[in-house]
Write a protein that holds these residues in place. Structure first.
Motif, PDB file in Angstrom:
ATOM      1  N   MET A   1       0.846  -1.202   0.000  1.00  0.00           N
ATOM      2  CA  MET A   1       0.000   0.000   0.000  1.00  0.00           C
ATOM      3  C   MET A   1       0.877   1.246   0.000  1.00  0.00           C
ATOM      4  N   SER A   2       0.706   2.109  -1.004  1.00  0.00           N
ATOM      5  CA  SER A   2       1.446   3.368  -1.083  1.00  0.00           C
ATOM      6  C   SER A   2       0.499   4.542  -0.866  1.00  0.00           C
ATOM      7  N   THR A   3       1.050   5.643  -0.379  1.00  0.00           N
ATOM      8  CA  THR A   3       0.241   6.824  -0.101  1.00  0.00           C
ATOM      9  C   THR A   3       0.951   8.082  -0.589  1.00  0.00           C
ATOM     10  N   LEU A   4       0.225   8.871  -1.386  1.00  0.00           N
ATOM     11  CA  LEU A   4       0.688  10.199  -1.795  1.00  0.00           C
ATOM     12  C   LEU A   4      -0.059  11.217  -0.961  1.00  0.00           C
ATOM     13  N   GLU A   5       0.687  12.006  -0.204  1.00  0.00           N
ATOM     14  CA  GLU A   5       0.072  13.011   0.667  1.00  0.00           C
ATOM     15  C   GLU A   5       0.490  14.414   0.234  1.00  0.00           C
ATOM     16  N   ILE A   6      -0.503  15.241  -0.034  1.00  0.00           N
ATOM     17  CA  ILE A   6      -0.277  16.645  -0.398  1.00  0.00           C
ATOM     18  C   ILE A   6      -0.875  17.491   0.709  1.00  0.00           C
ATOM     19  N   ARG A   7      -0.067  18.345   1.300  1.00  0.00           N
ATOM     20  CA  ARG A   7      -0.521  19.151   2.422  1.00  0.00           C
ATOM     21  C   ARG A   7      -0.204  20.626   2.189  1.00  0.00           C
ATOM     22  N   ASP A   8      -1.273  21.447   2.136  1.00  0.00           N
ATOM     23  CA  ASP A   8      -1.164  22.898   2.032  1.00  0.00           C
ATOM     24  C   ASP A   8      -0.205  23.321   0.913  1.00  0.00           C
ATOM     25  N   LEU A   9      -0.310  22.651  -0.237  1.00  0.00           N
ATOM     26  CA  LEU A   9       0.605  22.933  -1.339  1.00  0.00           C
ATOM     27  C   LEU A   9       0.293  24.284  -1.983  1.00  0.00           C
ATOM     28  N   GLN A  10       1.302  25.134  -2.027  1.00  0.00           N
ATOM     29  CA  GLN A  10       1.188  26.458  -2.623  1.00  0.00           C
ATOM     30  C   GLN A  10       2.247  26.581  -3.720  1.00  0.00           C
ATOM     31  N   VAL A  11       1.790  26.989  -4.890  1.00  0.00           N
ATOM     32  CA  VAL A  11       2.676  27.016  -6.057  1.00  0.00           C
ATOM     33  C   VAL A  11       2.460  28.302  -6.841  1.00  0.00           C
ATOM     34  N   SER A  12       3.563  28.857  -7.340  1.00  0.00           N
ATOM     35  CA  SER A  12       3.516  30.021  -8.221  1.00  0.00           C
ATOM     36  C   SER A  12       4.198  29.674  -9.535  1.00  0.00           C
ATOM     37  N   VAL A  13       3.797  30.359 -10.589  1.00  0.00           N
ATOM     38  CA  VAL A  13       4.406  30.147 -11.897  1.00  0.00           C
ATOM     39  C   VAL A  13       5.364  31.303 -12.180  1.00  0.00           C
ATOM     40  N   LYS A  14       6.479  30.976 -12.811  1.00  0.00           N
ATOM     41  CA  LYS A  14       7.470  31.986 -13.155  1.00  0.00           C
ATOM     42  C   LYS A  14       7.075  32.659 -14.465  1.00  0.00           C
ATOM     43  N   LEU A  15       6.816  33.963 -14.410  1.00  0.00           N
ATOM     44  CA  LEU A  15       6.440  34.721 -15.601  1.00  0.00           C
ATOM     45  C   LEU A  15       7.698  35.100 -16.383  1.00  0.00           C
ATOM     46  N   PRO A  16       7.559  35.403 -17.686  1.00  0.00           N
ATOM     47  CA  PRO A  16       8.729  35.742 -18.507  1.00  0.00           C
ATOM     48  C   PRO A  16       9.555  36.886 -17.942  1.00  0.00           C
ATOM     49  N   GLU A  17       8.897  37.859 -17.305  1.00  0.00           N
ATOM     50  CA  GLU A  17       9.621  38.995 -16.748  1.00  0.00           C
ATOM     51  C   GLU A  17      10.283  38.681 -15.413  1.00  0.00           C
ATOM     52  N   GLY A  18      10.096  37.448 -14.937  1.00  0.00           N
ATOM     53  CA  GLY A  18      10.768  37.038 -13.717  1.00  0.00           C
ATOM     54  C   GLY A  18       9.910  37.050 -12.467  1.00  0.00           C
ATOM     55  N   ASP A  19       8.733  37.659 -12.549  1.00  0.00           N
ATOM     56  CA  ASP A  19       7.849  37.711 -11.385  1.00  0.00           C
ATOM     57  C   ASP A  19       7.173  36.351 -11.160  1.00  0.00           C
ATOM     58  N   LEU A  20       6.638  36.163  -9.953  1.00  0.00           N
ATOM     59  CA  LEU A  20       5.914  34.950  -9.627  1.00  0.00           C
ATOM     60  C   LEU A  20       4.423  35.230  -9.533  1.00  0.00           C
ATOM     61  N   ALA A  51      -0.639  18.970 -11.297  1.00  0.00           N
ATOM     62  CA  ALA A  51      -0.003  17.795 -11.898  1.00  0.00           C
ATOM     63  C   ALA A  51       1.477  18.038 -12.144  1.00  0.00           C
ATOM     64  N   TYR A  52       1.797  19.148 -12.780  1.00  0.00           N
ATOM     65  CA  TYR A  52       3.190  19.410 -13.157  1.00  0.00           C
ATOM     66  C   TYR A  52       4.055  19.760 -11.951  1.00  0.00           C
ATOM     67  N   SER A  53       3.462  20.328 -10.931  1.00  0.00           N
ATOM     68  CA  SER A  53       4.217  20.622  -9.713  1.00  0.00           C
ATOM     69  C   SER A  53       4.641  19.338  -9.009  1.00  0.00           C
ATOM     70  N   ILE A  54       3.735  18.373  -8.953  1.00  0.00           N
ATOM     71  CA  ILE A  54       4.062  17.086  -8.342  1.00  0.00           C
ATOM     72  C   ILE A  54       5.155  16.385  -9.140  1.00  0.00           C
ATOM     73  N   ALA A  55       5.091  16.524 -10.465  1.00  0.00           N
ATOM     74  CA  ALA A  55       6.067  15.857 -11.332  1.00  0.00           C
ATOM     75  C   ALA A  55       7.422  16.555 -11.328  1.00  0.00           C
ATOM     76  N   GLY A  56       7.452  17.835 -10.947  1.00  0.00           N
ATOM     77  CA  GLY A  56       8.727  18.540 -10.856  1.00  0.00           C
ATOM     78  C   GLY A  56       9.066  19.451 -12.015  1.00  0.00           C
ATOM     79  N   HIS A  57       8.055  19.973 -12.717  1.00  0.00           N
ATOM     80  CA  HIS A  57       8.311  20.888 -13.830  1.00  0.00           C
ATOM     81  C   HIS A  57       8.992  22.156 -13.313  1.00  0.00           C
ATOM     82  N   PRO A  58      10.109  22.563 -13.942  1.00  0.00           N
ATOM     83  CA  PRO A  58      10.865  23.730 -13.446  1.00  0.00           C
ATOM     84  C   PRO A  58      10.145  25.068 -13.593  1.00  0.00           C
TER      85      PRO A  58
END
Length: 253
Positions: A1-20, A51-58
């Motif tokens: 039995m495996s478990t994937l646990e995501i807790r309070d995940l907060q993610v920002s995307v990097k814009l071309p100008e460098g801002d988040l 999806a991409y955050s869990i996978a590790g997209h830069p």
């Protein structure tokens, strides 16, 4: 039995100008082996970002929260380490890999994930069997990865990877996108074969309920403005089909 646990995940995307730009605003989710979770929500709600955050997209920067697989910190792993740990992502828009055949790609991936190369005789049979189940021409194995593939061929190839690599946790990002009725049925049958083993947890991201008529989820999560705003069983998907997402649009984050 495996478990994937995501807790309070907060993610920002990097814009071309460098801002988040903040996208995910505190996601909490637990997926266990044998469970199928459907993530549903309107365009731009952050489903693919999850999806991409869990996978590790830069492109995406984790600004808070945790993601663990069987207690191990996924966010500290490189992309290849996440794959070897048992994470799998079926992409909405699979990329072309010119010069690399499907057969070589799959065997290389299997070797990397398992830590040893599969035996050639056994592997050839597994590959042929997987292609037959997905109604793919044997010549497909010699084509370059996703080069000139139709939408249906790309998605069948993603499910073939899923069946052959046997991950602990699989994230399917809009696998139903661009599929006709026949391709949707065939792809869904492949996902259900994986479900029936009870060894893989599935996180199915979709806009519509049509794929859920073939793959019945155990849990449905409504995703709006970067977080889960309601949870329920399969009946919630039917409610969304009937009523849409309008009543959730004003949900405060």
């Amino acid at each position: 039995m495996s478990t994937l646990e995501i807790r309070d995940l907060q993610v920002s995307v990097k814009l071309p100008e460098g801002d988040l730009k903040p996208i995910l605003a505190g996601v909490d989710l637990t997926v266990k082996s044998g469970e199928t979770h459907a993530i549903m929500g309107p365009n731009g709600s952050g489903k693919s970002t999850l999806a991409y955050s869990i996978a590790g997209h830069p492109k995406y920067e984790i600004t808070g929260g945790t993601v663990t697989l069987d207690g191990d910190n996924v966010l500290d792993m490189t992309v290849d380490e996440r794959a070897r740990a048992g994470l799998f992502l079926a992409m909405q828009y699979p990329v072309e890999v010119p010069g690399v055949s499907v057969a070589n790609f799959l065997r290389t991936a299997k070797t990397a994930v398992d830590g040893q190369a599969p035996k050639l005789r056994t592997w050839a049979g597994e590959l042929r069997g997987a292609m037959e189940k997905l109604q793919m021409d044997p010549a497909f194995a010699q084509r370059n990865v996703n080069e000139g593939f139709s939408g249906g061929e790309k998605k069948r190839h993603e499910i073939m990877q899923l069946e052959l690599l046997k991950p602990k946790m699989a994230i399917l990002d809009e696998t139903d996108s661009g599929l006709d009725i026949d391709a949707l049925r065939i792809v869904s049958e492949g996902v259900n074969r994986v479900r029936e083993t009870g060894e893989t947890g599935l996180l199915l991201i979709t806009h519509y309920t049509r794929i859920l008529r073939y793959i019945q989820p155990d849990f449905v999560h409504v995703f709006v403005a970067g977080k889960i705003v309601q949870e329920g069983g399969p009946e919630l998907a039917e409610q969304l089909e009937a009523e849409g997402y309008e009543r959730y649009v004003g949900t405060r984050v």
